[in-house]
Write an enzyme that holds these catalytic residues in place. Structure first.
Site, mmCIF file in Angstrom:
data_model
loop_
_atom_site.group_PDB
_atom_site.id
_atom_site.type_symbol
_atom_site.label_atom_id
_atom_site.label_comp_id
_atom_site.label_asym_id
_atom_site.label_seq_id
_atom_site.Cartn_x
_atom_site.Cartn_y
_atom_site.Cartn_z
ATOM 1 N N ASP A 264 0.865 -1.194 0.000
ATOM 2 C CA ASP A 264 0.000 0.000 0.000
ATOM 3 C C ASP A 264 0.893 1.232 0.000
ATOM 4 O OD1 ASP A 264 -2.431 1.519 0.144
ATOM 5 O OD2 ASP A 264 -2.041 1.842 2.259
ATOM 6 N N SER A 265 0.300 2.364 -0.312
ATOM 7 C CA SER A 265 1.035 3.627 -0.257
ATOM 8 C C SER A 265 1.428 3.975 1.170
ATOM 9 C CB SER A 265 0.183 4.756 -0.856
ATOM 10 O OG SER A 265 -1.011 4.925 -0.106
ATOM 11 N N TYR B 281 -0.907 8.374 -2.561
ATOM 12 C CA TYR B 281 -0.851 8.169 -4.008
ATOM 13 C C TYR B 281 -2.002 8.874 -4.728
ATOM 14 C CZ TYR B 281 2.693 4.402 -3.983
ATOM 15 O OH TYR B 281 3.843 3.664 -3.884
ATOM 16 N N GLY B 282 -3.116 9.092 -4.032
ATOM 17 C CA GLY B 282 -4.344 9.557 -4.679
ATOM 18 C C GLY B 282 -4.240 10.887 -5.396
ATOM 19 N N CYS C 150 -4.215 -1.238 -2.180
ATOM 20 C CA CYS C 150 -4.378 0.202 -2.392
ATOM 21 C C CYS C 150 -5.319 0.387 -3.570
ATOM 22 C CB CYS C 150 -3.009 0.837 -2.680
ATOM 23 S SG CYS C 150 -3.044 2.583 -3.137
ATOM 24 N N ASN C 151 -6.450 1.030 -3.347
ATOM 25 C CA ASN C 151 -7.418 1.226 -4.424
ATOM 26 C C ASN C 151 -6.832 2.023 -5.576
ATOM 27 O OD1 ASN C 151 -9.092 1.052 -1.717
ATOM 28 N ND2 ASN C 151 -10.458 0.396 -3.354
ATOM 29 N N THR C 152 -6.063 3.050 -5.251
ATOM 30 C CA THR C 152 -5.487 3.902 -6.287
ATOM 31 C C THR C 152 -4.497 3.119 -7.132
ATOM 32 O OG1 THR C 152 -5.761 5.866 -4.905
ATOM 33 C CG2 THR C 152 -4.204 6.024 -6.719
ATOM 34 N N GLU D 97 -2.430 8.782 7.990
ATOM 35 C CA GLU D 97 -1.011 8.428 7.958
ATOM 36 C C GLU D 97 -0.243 9.055 9.123
ATOM 37 O OE1 GLU D 97 0.982 6.523 5.937
ATOM 38 O OE2 GLU D 97 -0.782 5.731 4.931
ATOM 39 N N CYS E 97 -11.339 3.404 -0.295
ATOM 40 C CA CYS E 97 -9.894 3.503 -0.072
ATOM 41 C C CYS E 97 -9.603 2.636 1.141
ATOM 42 C CB CYS E 97 -9.478 4.953 0.172
ATOM 43 S SG CYS E 97 -7.769 5.176 0.721
ATOM 44 N N THR E 98 -8.520 1.863 1.094
ATOM 45 C CA THR E 98 -8.248 0.949 2.211
ATOM 46 C C THR E 98 -7.909 1.687 3.502
ATOM 47 O OG1 THR E 98 -5.966 0.686 1.402
ATOM 48 C CG2 THR E 98 -7.571 -1.015 0.799
ATOM 49 N N HIS E 99 -7.625 2.984 3.422
ATOM 50 C CA HIS E 99 -7.441 3.780 4.640
ATOM 51 C C HIS E 99 -8.766 4.027 5.367
ATOM 52 C CE1 HIS E 99 -3.548 4.830 2.801
ATOM 53 N NE2 HIS E 99 -3.180 5.300 3.981
#
Length: 268
Positions: free
Chosen positions: A8-9, A40-41, A71-73, A149, A181-183
């Site tokens: 993931d980012s 990343y988005g 990571c979706n992006t 983050e 988004c996985t966040h």
């Protein structure tokens, strides 16, 4: 057991790792957070594609039997090229708009995701396959990932920004929200605080791990001797910080696993 890479980012993919450790605890995991370059988005499509491929190649070279692009992006921008370049199973994530369309009672679904995901060809191609009588309210969650983050998922600042992003979704009368988004699963408590318990929240962690399990079952010669595997946290910025956040965000008990950390060097 298998060695599984989860990329993931930043810390968003921990939501996928958490589910993987719950369903498939016997495997060994390399969790790679590109925290030096998160989020990343808001980056260009070309940069996301090139960086994601480089990081997945790194994980493959480390001996991973399968990789989850958590990571979706990155999935939206790079998954096809990653799969074309690597010879191991690569599982991506995408917003759960299909299950949301099946679940909604009033046909109005909010989609909270990054700008890059919402604009991607992959997302819009998926959207085009869904029933026209279902209305999707697309909302970019700008600024939420950096707050998560930085360890501020439950702060007042995050709650205020989240309320702003949820307002168009709420005003439209959505009864279902896709956490695209996985966040964003780490914002569940805040979303409930703002919108109550009646709204349905959709994320795809369980479905992603079930797909991973299916892929692993197709692989040959994997040992199943261990009950609990190891977890290595790799960060491009600060590996100790990543471990600290994982300890805070994961619901699983990391003390059951052999845990190590590693700083990601130059991968070219």
């Amino acid at each position: 057991m298998a060695l599984i890479g989860v990329f993931d980012s930043g810390v968003g993919g921990l939501s996928i790792l958490d589910e993987a450790l719950r369903q498939l605890p016997e495997n060994d995991y390399l969790y790679l957070a590109d925290s030096a370059n998160a989020p990343y988005g808001e980056r260009s499509s070309d940069w996301i594609a090139q960086r994601s491929l480089a990081l997945c190649r790194y994980l493959a070279n480390e001996g991973c039997d399968a990789i989850v692009v958590a990571c979706n992006t990155a999935t939206a921008q790079a998954i096809q090229e990653i799969r074309a370049q690597l010879s191991i199973p690569v599982i991506g994530v995408e917003p759960g708009i299909k299950p949301a369309a099946m679940h909604t009672q009033n046909g109005i679904v909010g989609v909270l995701a990054t700008e890059a995901t919402l604009k991607s060809d992959k997302f819009n191609a998926l959207l085009a396959t869904l029933p026209s009588n279902c209305r999707f309210i697309k909302q970019a969650g700008e600024g939420l990932v950096p707050l998560i983050e930085s360890g501020n998922a439950n702060s007042e600042e995050t709650l205020e920004l989240l309320a702003k992003h949820l307002e168009p979704i709420q005003d439209a009368g959505s009864d279902t929200i896709v956490l695209g988004c996985t966040h964003y699963p780490f914002l569940r408590k805040s979303i409930r605080k703002l919108l109550g318990d009646s709204i349905t929240l959709i994320d795809t962690s369980d479905a992603v791990v079930r797909q991973l399990k299916r892929q692993l079952e197709l692989l040959q010669n994997l040992s199943t001797k261990k009950d609990v595997g190891s977890v290595t946290f790799i960060s491009s910025k600060n590996e100790d910080r990543l471990l600290s956040m994982a300890s805070d965000l994961l619901s699983c008990d990391l003390s059951l696993h052999a845990v190590t950390t590693q700083l990601l060097g130059d991968i070219g």
